[in-house]
Design a protein around this motif. Sequence first.
Motif, mmCIF file in Angstrom:
data_model
loop_
_atom_site.group_PDB
_atom_site.id
_atom_site.type_symbol
_atom_site.label_atom_id
_atom_site.label_comp_id
_atom_site.label_asym_id
_atom_site.label_seq_id
_atom_site.Cartn_x
_atom_site.Cartn_y
_atom_site.Cartn_z
ATOM 1 N N GLU A 169 0.838 -1.195 0.000
ATOM 2 C CA GLU A 169 0.000 0.000 0.000
ATOM 3 C C GLU A 169 0.874 1.246 0.000
ATOM 4 O O GLU A 169 1.935 1.279 0.633
ATOM 5 N N ILE A 170 0.444 2.296 -0.711
ATOM 6 C CA ILE A 170 1.249 3.515 -0.810
ATOM 7 C C ILE A 170 1.370 4.181 0.566
ATOM 8 O O ILE A 170 0.503 4.021 1.431
ATOM 9 N N PRO A 171 2.437 4.960 0.794
ATOM 10 C CA PRO A 171 2.713 5.490 2.136
ATOM 11 C C PRO A 171 1.600 6.315 2.756
ATOM 12 O O PRO A 171 1.321 6.195 3.951
ATOM 13 N N PHE A 172 0.942 7.172 1.973
ATOM 14 C CA PHE A 172 -0.014 8.105 2.560
ATOM 15 C C PHE A 172 -1.350 7.465 2.939
ATOM 16 O O PHE A 172 -2.250 8.166 3.415
ATOM 17 N N VAL A 173 -1.497 6.136 2.784
ATOM 18 C CA VAL A 173 -2.702 5.507 3.340
ATOM 19 C C VAL A 173 -2.699 5.636 4.858
ATOM 20 O O VAL A 173 -3.741 5.488 5.501
ATOM 21 N N SER A 174 -1.544 5.968 5.422
ATOM 22 C CA SER A 174 -1.461 6.199 6.868
ATOM 23 C C SER A 174 -2.319 7.382 7.300
ATOM 24 O O SER A 174 -2.663 7.504 8.484
ATOM 25 N N ARG A 175 -2.696 8.245 6.350
ATOM 26 C CA ARG A 175 -3.507 9.421 6.665
ATOM 27 C C ARG A 175 -5.005 9.172 6.465
ATOM 28 O O ARG A 175 -5.813 10.031 6.795
ATOM 29 N N VAL A 176 -5.348 8.032 5.910
ATOM 30 C CA VAL A 176 -6.739 7.738 5.574
ATOM 31 C C VAL A 176 -7.479 7.265 6.821
ATOM 32 O O VAL A 176 -6.970 6.407 7.551
ATOM 33 N N PRO A 177 -8.681 7.806 7.115
ATOM 34 C CA PRO A 177 -9.445 7.311 8.266
ATOM 35 C C PRO A 177 -9.628 5.800 8.200
ATOM 36 O O PRO A 177 -9.822 5.228 7.117
ATOM 37 N N ALA A 178 -9.575 5.162 9.354
ATOM 38 C CA ALA A 178 -9.559 3.694 9.417
ATOM 39 C C ALA A 178 -10.765 3.063 8.714
ATOM 40 O O ALA A 178 -10.618 2.076 7.985
ATOM 41 N N LYS A 179 -11.950 3.643 8.902
ATOM 42 C CA LYS A 179 -13.135 3.041 8.293
ATOM 43 C C LYS A 179 -13.122 3.212 6.774
ATOM 44 O O LYS A 179 -13.570 2.327 6.034
ATOM 45 N N THR A 180 -12.615 4.349 6.302
ATOM 46 C CA THR A 180 -12.489 4.553 4.860
ATOM 47 C C THR A 180 -11.507 3.541 4.275
ATOM 48 O O THR A 180 -11.775 2.928 3.231
ATOM 49 N N LEU A 181 -10.390 3.362 4.956
ATOM 50 C CA LEU A 181 -9.392 2.395 4.492
ATOM 51 C C LEU A 181 -9.951 0.974 4.524
ATOM 52 O O LEU A 181 -9.662 0.170 3.626
ATOM 53 N N GLU A 182 -10.767 0.689 5.511
ATOM 54 C CA GLU A 182 -11.411 -0.630 5.591
ATOM 55 C C GLU A 182 -12.300 -0.869 4.359
ATOM 56 O O GLU A 182 -12.314 -1.974 3.792
ATOM 57 N N THR A 183 -13.020 0.164 3.924
ATOM 58 C CA THR A 183 -13.853 0.052 2.721
ATOM 59 C C THR A 183 -12.992 -0.214 1.494
ATOM 60 O O THR A 183 -13.326 -1.063 0.659
ATOM 61 N N TRP A 184 -11.879 0.503 1.378
ATOM 62 C CA TRP A 184 -10.979 0.291 0.235
ATOM 63 C C TRP A 184 -10.452 -1.143 0.212
ATOM 64 O O TRP A 184 -10.401 -1.775 -0.841
ATOM 65 N N ARG A 185 -10.037 -1.618 1.368
ATOM 66 C CA ARG A 185 -9.484 -2.982 1.430
ATOM 67 C C ARG A 185 -10.544 -4.020 1.108
ATOM 68 O O ARG A 185 -10.265 -5.010 0.415
ATOM 69 N N LYS A 186 -11.742 -3.779 1.578
ATOM 70 C CA LYS A 186 -12.847 -4.697 1.307
ATOM 71 C C LYS A 186 -13.079 -4.858 -0.191
ATOM 72 O O LYS A 186 -13.327 -5.966 -0.689
ATOM 73 N N HIS A 187 -12.985 -3.759 -0.928
ATOM 74 C CA HIS A 187 -13.247 -3.794 -2.367
ATOM 75 C C HIS A 187 -11.971 -3.926 -3.202
ATOM 76 O O HIS A 187 -12.042 -3.909 -4.439
ATOM 77 N N GLY A 188 -10.827 -4.078 -2.546
ATOM 78 C CA GLY A 188 -9.572 -4.304 -3.266
ATOM 79 C C GLY A 188 -9.112 -3.117 -4.095
ATOM 80 O O GLY A 188 -8.621 -3.294 -5.212
ATOM 81 N N ILE A 189 -9.258 -1.883 -3.549
ATOM 82 C CA ILE A 189 -8.904 -0.695 -4.339
ATOM 83 C C ILE A 189 -7.817 0.156 -3.685
ATOM 84 O O ILE A 189 -7.587 1.293 -4.094
ATOM 85 N N VAL A 190 -7.116 -0.387 -2.680
ATOM 86 C CA VAL A 190 -6.011 0.373 -2.101
ATOM 87 C C VAL A 190 -4.878 0.416 -3.117
ATOM 88 O O VAL A 190 -4.438 -0.624 -3.614
#
Length: 652
Positions: A169-190
Amino acid sequence: MAEEKEKKVKVLNFRDMSTCEATIQMLEIAAKDGVETAFSRAADMKACPIGADSACCKHCFMGPCRLNPKDPYSKVGVCGATIDTIAGRNFARMVASGCAAHTDHGMSMLDVFREVVNGRIKDYQIKDEEKLRDVAASVGIEVVGRATMEVAKELYEELERTYTQVEGEIPFVSRVPAKTLETWRKHGIVPRGSMREIMEIMHRTHMGVDQDYENIIKQCSRTALADGWGGSMVATEISDILFGTPKPLVAGVNMGYLKEDHVNIIVHGHEPNLFESMITSVNDPALIEKAKAAGAEGIQLLGMCCSGAEVLGRHGVPHAGNFMSTEAIIATGAVDAMAVDVQCIMQALSKLSECYGTKFFTTNPRAKIDGATHIEFHEHTPSECTNKVVEMAIERFKNRPARIVIPQRRDLGIHGFSHEYVNYMLGGTFRASYTPLNDNIINGRIRGVAGVVGCTNPRVKHDYVHVELVKELIKNNVLVVQTGCSQISLAKAGLMKPDAAVLAGDGLREVCETVGMPPVLSLGSCVDNSRILIACAEMVKIGGLGDSIADLPVAGAAPEYMSEKAISIGHYFVASGVYTIFGVTFPSIEGTKFHKLLFEGLEEMGMGKWDFAVDPHDMAHKMIAHIDKKREALGIMGERERKLFSMEDRRA
């Protein structure tokens, strides 16, 4: 100009095409001179309705295949591709192109950063060490007790992964709210790395590869997020580190900042390196003396488009106009030189400059233009290019045409809001925080926040949609943030001054008057839309407005967009969770499965959604309705009783 006059350019009613008085004045002069502009070409060239609806495919040589927008499922392409596959592929390639533009911009900034850190570039240095350390800490780099250059070298290595990484995953995903990142991971779009995502999207859209519109949009989302949370964010953060993080200052916009008794130089494009070096050159005492020896009082430097928007907010350099004013300003005859780098530069500027005697220079090896003089810009020796541009501008000043027409319109505004300054503005040095913003959204003084961004387009009335949309939003207590050409439209309309708060609703006006800010905040260039993403993430982090960006009472709009970059920007906001509405036209057909996925399906998956409207008031009320829907879901709809805080409350 004689060759142009033979075309007998029709004098149009330019008041139907723009609300910018300076632009109208110069368009009328250009037309009388027999010179074409984008406005007259747009009037003469009808847009292709099949192409506008993205109902054609030219991805192989069995076609091009054209489907009927009025009956899109009545036939398929030669290979059997349906309207959903065709529209999906076309949309994906727009995202890929837009992402590539911002990614390459960010990579260029990172290249410069690497060379500065390693001591091989001497003309630039790290100007904001605090920002350097904040960015490094945000991606997990230890900064306490370490030397600046040690931190900088590690930050370079970490951010390089944004581009080159093939897995993870790219470095700045560290700034993404946890629930938003959870949605991305669920749909395989990180996003993994920008280069990987752009390469894959181009492969998938090749003939005979990905032919499922839902799967195509999955890769669209991953690629767009690699732009917003990757390439664009790197470009913004590195620019701040090298050239200074913007802080609000009063600066001027419009053609009236040209000076008849000065050598006038315009820098137009997107990468700040050229402009930063040009600032140094125009302030070189030796070059100023050369200008005075040629009869000038001095040298006047102005910006256009996005690199102009960056220095407007970072240094207070006047801004001459947005994208649809770039040709009009040449017609003044007062521009001695225009130097350009990349993105949003019309090829017509080369011929137009020849008509009016303006020296026109390309400077970037990626972007040469037939007929332009190329003086290549190198960050290791920047003055070799910028000094030459200034010298050629001085030569042109000596031989200006007899007729100079400078529209006497000057507009002032406050520019240069950054995430860091908004934090400080709301909480001060010791309590810098978005808490007052969240609190005023919760208590209803501020209804929500809208990002109004993007280009200008001759297919709609220049500046009008931006201005009317924003007036309607602030009237309804929606705080507006802006980037790119849109903010120049608003600055010309006087909406970037604190006294513009009189046009806002009672709640927003009260907040603006208390803080001393305008109801419209300018954040920089189009690549600086990443500042809006950071602000959204911070609003979630502060609390009270949900757990993900998709919960926030926010909306985005690009009412006069024209470039593929805008599609990529729009889609990374949608994928991040933001309702996003575009004007002019939209590259899909209402009623198709692909259109329904963009306008409904993505929201059902926990993201944002696309929308479309042409009329600015319709657009505003669609945005307000969405904001109210989010307020309702958060349980903060309606006015809240004001509470007089005790000292105990204040301590808490």
